[in-house]
Design an enzyme around this catalytic site. Structure first.
Site, short mmCIF file in Angstrom:
data_model
loop_
_atom_site.label_atom_id
_atom_site.label_comp_id
_atom_site.label_asym_id
_atom_site.label_seq_id
_atom_site.Cartn_x
_atom_site.Cartn_y
_atom_site.Cartn_z
N LYS A 1 -36.55 13.85 -18.73
CA LYS A 1 -35.30 14.07 -19.46
C LYS A 1 -34.21 13.04 -19.11
O LYS A 1 -34.34 12.32 -18.13
CB LYS A 1 -34.79 15.50 -19.18
C1 LIG Z 1 -37.39 21.13 -26.79
C2 LIG Z 1 -37.73 21.57 -25.40
N1 LIG Z 1 -37.34 22.79 -24.98
C3 LIG Z 1 -37.60 23.25 -23.75
C4 LIG Z 1 -38.30 22.48 -22.85
C5 LIG Z 1 -38.60 23.05 -21.50
O1 LIG Z 1 -37.94 22.41 -20.48
P1 LIG Z 1 -38.32 22.73 -18.96
O2 LIG Z 1 -39.55 21.92 -18.65
O3 LIG Z 1 -37.12 22.29 -18.16
O4 LIG Z 1 -38.55 24.19 -18.86
C6 LIG Z 1 -38.72 21.20 -23.21
C7 LIG Z 1 -39.46 20.40 -22.24
O5 LIG Z 1 -39.97 19.35 -22.45
C8 LIG Z 1 -38.44 20.73 -24.52
O6 LIG Z 1 -38.85 19.53 -24.94
#
Ligand SMILES: Cc1ncc(COP(=O)(O)O)c(C=O)c1O
Length: 384
Positions: A184
């Site tokens: 990210k």
């Molecule tokens: C659109 C979206 N939502 C949620 C997430 C989940 O993030 P996390 O890995 O911090 O839980 C991601 C992860 O890549 C994502 O691309």
């Protein structure tokens, strides 16, 4: 597949993050403490939010947000099928059912008119996903939310610097959930953040994030009875550690520079690839700011997407596909009776999308090499 010369993504980590982690490790306080508090303050200030609550991931943030709003069994939450599974997984974890609404084929974001078509008496919230960092049409989404009495919980995993009409996503109501996963725009290895403008909701989220305990260990450290606490809410183990937060603090210090570099790379891609007819480039938002988390191009239907990616890989350029629509995955098909054809825009986009490498540490030479590779692969695929 050739050797990787330009990866899809690489975290932008320097000696300052390494030093910051070492400092926490030496301090004797590893879990949620002063670094988490400092990171939350910096994050809230950056996005212009009243409150920021650090968590273990964006998935945890989305889940916690829904539960804190009282959403669960028997409720419906409307979201995009064109997203990572974490979005809908969080809805399912809350006990509610995800209801999908198709996307705009150009921006890849959920369409407000499709959201409105999907509202039922069971609908409790809308979960827009700002894909790649392109802002959803928030004005219309809030308008629908207001008319039907729904909450808005943004999946802002890609959207730390995203703005809609001059306001960052993190400053919007009701709840906004961010990711600090390794790829990210800001990373803590793993981690997440919820921003909220309402103080009462913020306190509830803080409680629920760590076992529903009234005073977490860090807050009790100077009190007379350090060992005493009360469980006053339903809780989860969704807190962030000071080790992660220390990385996040250093990342926030570099964010303006990192964001500018992302914008610069996106501009070079637009200039260099704009004249290729067989590629549709991601557009700049008319009423907002893109965070350029991902650079998603769409190939003309006459080109085979998988062949394009394979040929780029032969040149050492790693590309991605964001995303395989959720209704095509076996679990969602089986559990919710979904099938191919249900969301034609999402499916059409899926056949065309390719994510090109974009990360702040990319050199101009890397960017030039990706551009040359795209041109050469397209020439090859269209020759004869
Ligand atoms: C659109 C979206 N939502 C949620 C997430 C989940 O993030 P996390 O890995 O911090 O839980 C991601 C992860 O890549 C994502 O691309």
């Amino acid at each position: 597949m050739g050797q990787i010369r330009v990866p899809l993504c690489r975290p932008f980590i320097g000696e300052e993050e390494i030093e910051a982690v070492a400092e926490v490790l030496r301090s004797g306080w590893l879990s949620s403490g002063p670094k988490v508090e400092e990171f939350e303050r910096m994050f809230a200030e950056y996005v212009g939010a009243q409150h920021a609550i650090a968590t273990s991931s964006c998935t945890a943030s989305l889940h916690l947000s829904l539960v804190a709003l009282g959403i669960g069994e028997g409720d419906e939450v409307i979201t995009s099928p064109f997203t990572y599974t974490a979005t809908a997984e969080a809805i399912i974890s809350s006990g509610a059912a995800p209801v999908f609404a198709d996307i705009d084929p150009e921006t890849l974001n959920i369409l407000p008119e499709e959201i409105e078509r999907k509202v039922t008496p069971k609908t409790k919230a809308i979960m827009p996903v700002h894909i790649a960092g392109y802002p959803c049409r928030m004005g219309e989404i809030y308008d629908i939310a207001e008319r039907f009495g729904l909450f808005v919980v943004s999946d802002a995993a890609h959207a730390i610097s995203t703005e809609y009409e001059g306001v960052k996503i993190g400053a919007m109501k009701d709840l906004n959930c961010f990711s600090f996963y390794a790829t990210k725009n800001v990373t803590t290895g793993e981690g997440g953040m919820i921003t909220v403008q309402d103080g009462e909701l913020a306190s509830r989220l803080r409680l629920m994030r760590l076992h529903g305990i009234d005073r977490p260990t860090w807050a009790r450290r100077r009190s007379g009875r350090r060992w005493y606490y009360e469980v006053v809410e339903r809780g989860f183990k969704y807190n962030m550690s000071d080790i992660q937060a220390a990385i996040g603090i250093r990342q926030m210090e570099k964010l303006n520079w990192m964001q500018r570099r992302r914008e610069e790379i996106a501009r070079i891609y637009a200039e260099e690839l704009g004249s290729i007819d067989l590629i549709r480039l991601p557009s700049e938002p008319e009423r907002g700011r893109h965070s350029w988390h991902l650079y998603i191009i769409q190939l003309d239907e006459r080109l085979d997407r998988d062949e394009f990616i394979a040929r780029m890989a032969e040149k050492g350029v790693e590309c991605g596909v964001h995303f395989i629509p959720l209704h095509l995955h076996p679990y969602y098909r089986k559990r919710f009776g979904l099938k191919p054809g249900d969301f034609p825009n999402a499916e059409g986009a899926f056949r065309r999308v390719v994510t090109l490498p974009l990360f702040p540490g990319m050199s101009d030479e890397d960017v030039g090499y990706v551009v040359e590779s795209v041109k050469s692969v397209i020439n090859h695929m269209t020759a004869g």
